[in-house]
Design an enzyme around this catalytic site. Structure first.
Site, short mmCIF file in Angstrom:
data_model
loop_
_atom_site.label_atom_id
_atom_site.label_comp_id
_atom_site.label_asym_id
_atom_site.label_seq_id
_atom_site.Cartn_x
_atom_site.Cartn_y
_atom_site.Cartn_z
CB CYS A 2 4.81 -27.73 -26.71
SG CYS A 2 3.80 -27.10 -25.94
NE ARG A 33 6.25 -28.95 -32.73
CZ ARG A 33 5.17 -30.09 -33.13
NH1 ARG A 33 6.05 -30.26 -34.90
NH2 ARG A 33 3.38 -30.54 -32.92
CD1 TRP A 104 2.53 -21.20 -28.38
CD2 TRP A 104 4.64 -20.15 -27.80
NE1 TRP A 104 2.81 -19.78 -28.53
CE2 TRP A 104 3.93 -19.30 -28.30
CE3 TRP A 104 6.17 -19.90 -27.60
CZ2 TRP A 104 4.34 -17.85 -28.87
CZ3 TRP A 104 6.68 -18.80 -27.87
CH2 TRP A 104 5.60 -17.40 -28.43
CG ASN A 131 2.87 -31.11 -29.10
OD1 ASN A 131 2.30 -29.94 -28.68
ND2 ASN A 131 2.64 -31.51 -30.46
N GLY A 132 0.31 -30.93 -26.05
CA GLY A 132 -1.13 -31.13 -26.59
C GLY A 132 -1.87 -30.57 -24.81
CD GLU A 545 0.48 -14.42 -46.42
OE1 GLU A 545 -0.48 -14.45 -45.70
OE2 GLU A 545 1.88 -15.19 -46.29
CE LYS A 549 3.76 -14.51 -43.74
NZ LYS A 549 3.21 -15.45 -43.90
CD GLU A 552 2.99 -14.49 -39.52
OE1 GLU A 552 2.94 -15.12 -38.95
OE2 GLU A 552 2.94 -14.25 -40.51
CG HIS A 568 -17.45 1.55 -50.33
ND1 HIS A 568 -18.49 2.90 -51.03
CD2 HIS A 568 -17.19 0.52 -51.63
CE1 HIS A 568 -18.15 2.07 -52.28
NE2 HIS A 568 -17.81 1.19 -53.08
CE LYS A 669 5.86 -22.96 -40.54
NZ LYS A 669 6.35 -21.88 -40.92
C1 F6R Z 1 1.30 -16.85 -40.75
C2 F6R Z 1 1.32 -18.12 -40.65
C3 F6R Z 1 -0.09 -18.93 -39.62
C4 F6R Z 1 -0.69 -19.89 -39.89
C5 F6R Z 1 -1.39 -20.48 -39.76
C6 F6R Z 1 -2.47 -21.95 -40.10
O1 F6R Z 1 2.64 -16.70 -41.35
O2 F6R Z 1 2.28 -19.42 -40.47
O3 F6R Z 1 -0.96 -17.94 -39.96
O4 F6R Z 1 -0.75 -19.62 -42.07
O5 F6R Z 1 -2.10 -20.17 -38.03
O6 F6R Z 1 -1.75 -22.81 -39.25
P1 F6R Z 1 -1.35 -23.55 -40.54
O7 F6R Z 1 -1.23 -23.51 -42.00
O8 F6R Z 1 -0.76 -24.99 -40.13
O9 F6R Z 1 -3.17 -24.22 -40.50
#
Ligand code: F6R
Length: 674
Positions: A2, A33, A104, A131-132, A545, A549, A552, A568, A669
């Protein structure tokens, strides 16, 4: 995750409209966030709010606005309610304290009653944004219910304002006076979990208290009519003595502060920050002591420009951040490559221990894990130390073996990811040297690791990580260069990599010219259900990766696979319809990838091949497949170049499919729950 925010103006007249806009704008900056509900609390006018019963304080009661959905839904509901309540938007306050929250959901569905500020109950005697996570909220709730409190939300947060009221009432029934910081100190004593909190109370008008344990919390100070002094301040004195007009902010993130001031302090765990009469005092909470001790803190100067938090000429943050990569990579390397030598100040004192370690373990989640995977080959090659990979949650599930002779490298853009932080606790308990690689100064990861490197990618607002990914790889390549710098046998290779790093931003600039081509490719894939990506060696991470992308943000099923594993199992999926991206840029694995392409062709696979410039005819002799040609760089930096067309593809697919690119469904995020 949050976002919390607060704004207090002191000795400077601000209209209610202005105060509301500062709070709502703070939430807009923090929206990445969490964006399923939000709320704010400001002061009312005593006359404008009719109360049937007499309230237990003399001041104007707070007004609380809460709304489900994006910040803009809160904005419209706030102005409608302001009208209904007859609140005068032009009323000027010489001093005023407002708090705000973007949520969130973790406990309870997104709904106004679960949004923050959470309240102590009738008359909003205590309001809290959080937040938490409070881990012992159930026990606290049961106790409070026994004392007659009724709960309205499903949140863990609601126990906090109720606990504050309980403490306040008890103290008042006893000897009389109790200060705001005494109330919060007692509340903190009862709470378990990770949190950053801001309290507002009509019992303490124009005061704010914030405290934290675990989650990030920042204080911004803007002294108006003169430069803010950066001398140490503590308790009330240094900032109040002058009685100057000022604005004070609390925020979970510097992004919400930078447009107001560059003077900030990162609040540390167990600190309680009390703003009263426009002055700031910081107290250190200690379980053993009844009274927290006063602490001194210097203000830091924020090295961030306002432009970083704005979209500028771009439609979305994700696109802006993709295109920022030549600059973010330059900043990441700035001051760290001098005369052909890599200098990483944050690791210098621990270099001997790292070089002697039995193995290096890379630990992270999602994109950060992929960045570490991309850097793994060069780390092994230059250091001669075995490198193993751990996804943080899996490491915890397995209670993986870790020893004091290990160096554990934790990679996290936010520095707040719960899984990564728990894995860090675990590694610390087992005596490993813990190194942090993060984008967030003052984050828990930065504070709890023994040493580390900031990636300096700048504020990343789009939920999909792009520029942080490439900067993470660059930083880990620089780490490999620094750790391996005592080996003569790799000198020429290291020099070539350093030369490659110097030219990298220019090459990234070139690959960004594929934007239009990637949009056309996205257009051709818009209705697909699925997409496969095959990579190997340095570019196995690129396949994982790239696929992450696409899934997500574009909400399309996509899988990244190790090309060596194709025969395989995955080969069974191949037909003339399923689009498959094969990464076949030049490096040691090139000929193996050529053979993969042949096998896929033999099964009539629908291929899109990424190759080095000039190699189109080698990877696609019959001209039937689509080819993406990218600039060639040294092998270990190629994943940085290769991911960029995939980021652009994911971006365009999302926009063309009509989805929200900066705030994808179900994602925030950083993930602060396990
Ligand atoms: C994807 C993405 C997530 C973060 C993951 C870890 O675009 O951003 O997969 O990489 O949640 O987050 P951090 O790097 O903040 O530990």
């Amino acid at each position: 995750m949050c976002g919390i925010f607060a704004y207090l103006n002191y000795n400077v007249g601000r209209e209610r409209r202005y105060i509301l806009e500062v709070l709502l704008n703070g939430l807009r900056r923090l929206e990445y966030r969490g964006y399923d509900s939000s709320g704010i609390a400001i002061d009312s006018d005593t006359s404008s709010v009719t109360q049937s019963k007499s309230k237990p304080y003399d001041t104007a009661p707070p007004v609380v606005f809460r709304q489900e959905g994006k910040i803009e839904s809160l904005v419209s509901s706030v102005y409608t309610e302001v009208d209904q309540l007859n609140l005068d938007l032009e009323k000027t306050f010489l001093v005023h304290a407002g708090i705000a929250h973007t949520r969130w959901a973790t406990h309870g569905v997104p709904a106004p009653r679960n949004s923050h500020p959470q309240s102590s109950g009738e008359f909003d005697e205590f309001l809290v944004v959080h937040n938490g996570i409070i881990t012992n909220y159930e026990v606290l709730k049961q106790t409070l219910v026994r004392h007659g409190f009724t709960f309205e939300s499903d949140t863990d947060t609601e126990v906090i304002p109720k606990l504050a009221k309980f403490v306040f009432d008890k103290a008042r029934d006893g000897e009389g006076g109790v200060t705001f910081s005494q109330v919060v100190t007692e509340v903190m004593r009862q709470l378990e979990g990770a949190y950053a909190l801001i309290f507002k109370s009509p019992h303490y008008p124009n005061e704010l208290i914030a405290c934290k344990r675990g989650s990030t919390l920042l204080l911004g100070v803007n002294e108006l009519g003169g430069e803010t002094s950066r001398h140490l301040f503590h308790d009330v004195k240094a900032l109040t003595a002058n009685d100057k007009p000022k604005e004070l902010f609390f925020s979970s993130d510097l992004c919400a502060i930078v447009e107001h001031t560059k003077n900030y302090a990162a609040i540390e765990d167990n600190e309680i920050v009390h703003i009263k009469d426009g002055s700031v005092s910081i107290l250190k909470f200690n379980y053993e002591k009844e009274k927290p001790a006063s602490v001194q803190r210097a203000l830091s100067v924020l090295e961030m420009e306002v432009e970083q938090i704005k979209k500028g000429d771009f439609d979305h943050f994700m696109k802006k951040e993709i295109h920022e990569q030549p600059d973010s990579l330059t900043t990441s390397m700035r001051g760290r490559l001098k005369d052909g030598v890599v200098g990483l100040g944050g690791l210098k004192d621990h270099m001997r221990t790292i070089r002697r370690s039995r193995r290096i373990i890379f630990i992270g989640c999602g994109t950060s894990y992929h960045a570490a995977l991309a850097a793994r080959p060069i780390m092994e090659e230059l250091t001669d130390i075995p490198v193993t990979m751990e996804i943080a949650s899996d490491m915890l599930d397995r209670k993986a073996l870790i020893f004091k002779e290990d160096t554990a490298v934790f990679v996290s853009q936010s520095g707040e990811t719960a899984d990564t932080l728990l894995a860090l606790e675990y590694a610390l308990q087992h005596g490993a040297l813990c190194v942090g690689v993060t984008n967030t100064v003052g984050s828990t990861l930065a504070r709890k690791t023994h040493c580390g490197v900031h990636i300096n990618a700048g504020c990343e607002i789009g939920v999909a990580s792009t520029k942080a990914y490439t900067c993470q790889i660059v930083v880990m390549v620089m780490m490999a260069l620094a750790i391996g710098s005592d080996k003569m046998s790799t000198l020429a290779q290291r020099e070539a990599i350093i030369a490659g790093l110097t030219k990298l931003p220019e090459k990234v600039h070139d690959v960004l010219k594929l934007d239009g081509e990637m949009k056309a490719l996205a257009q051709s894939l818009i209705d697909e259900q699925s997409l496969l990506m095959f990579g190997r060696g340095n570019n196995y991470a690129t396949a994982l990766e790239g696929a992450l992308k696409v899934k997500e943000v574009a909400l399309m099923h996509s899988e990244g696979m190790l090309a060596g594993e194709m025969k395989h199992g995955p080969l069974a999926l191949v037909d003339e319809y399923l689009p498959i991206i094969v990464i076949a840029t030049r490096d040691d694995s090139f000929s193996k990838q050529q053979s993969v392409i042949q096998q896929l062709h033999a099964r009539k696979g629908r291929l899109i091949v990424m190759c080095s410039e000039g190699d189109a005819s080698l990877v696609c002799p019959d001209g039937r497949s689509r080819v993406i040609e990218v600039p060639r760089v040294v092998d270990c930096l190629q994943p940085i170049i290769n991911i960029i067309p995939m980021q652009l593809l994911a971006y365009h697919l999302t926009v063309l499919r009509g989805y929200n690119v900066d705030q994808p469904r179900n994602l925030a995020k950083s993930v602060t729950t396990q």
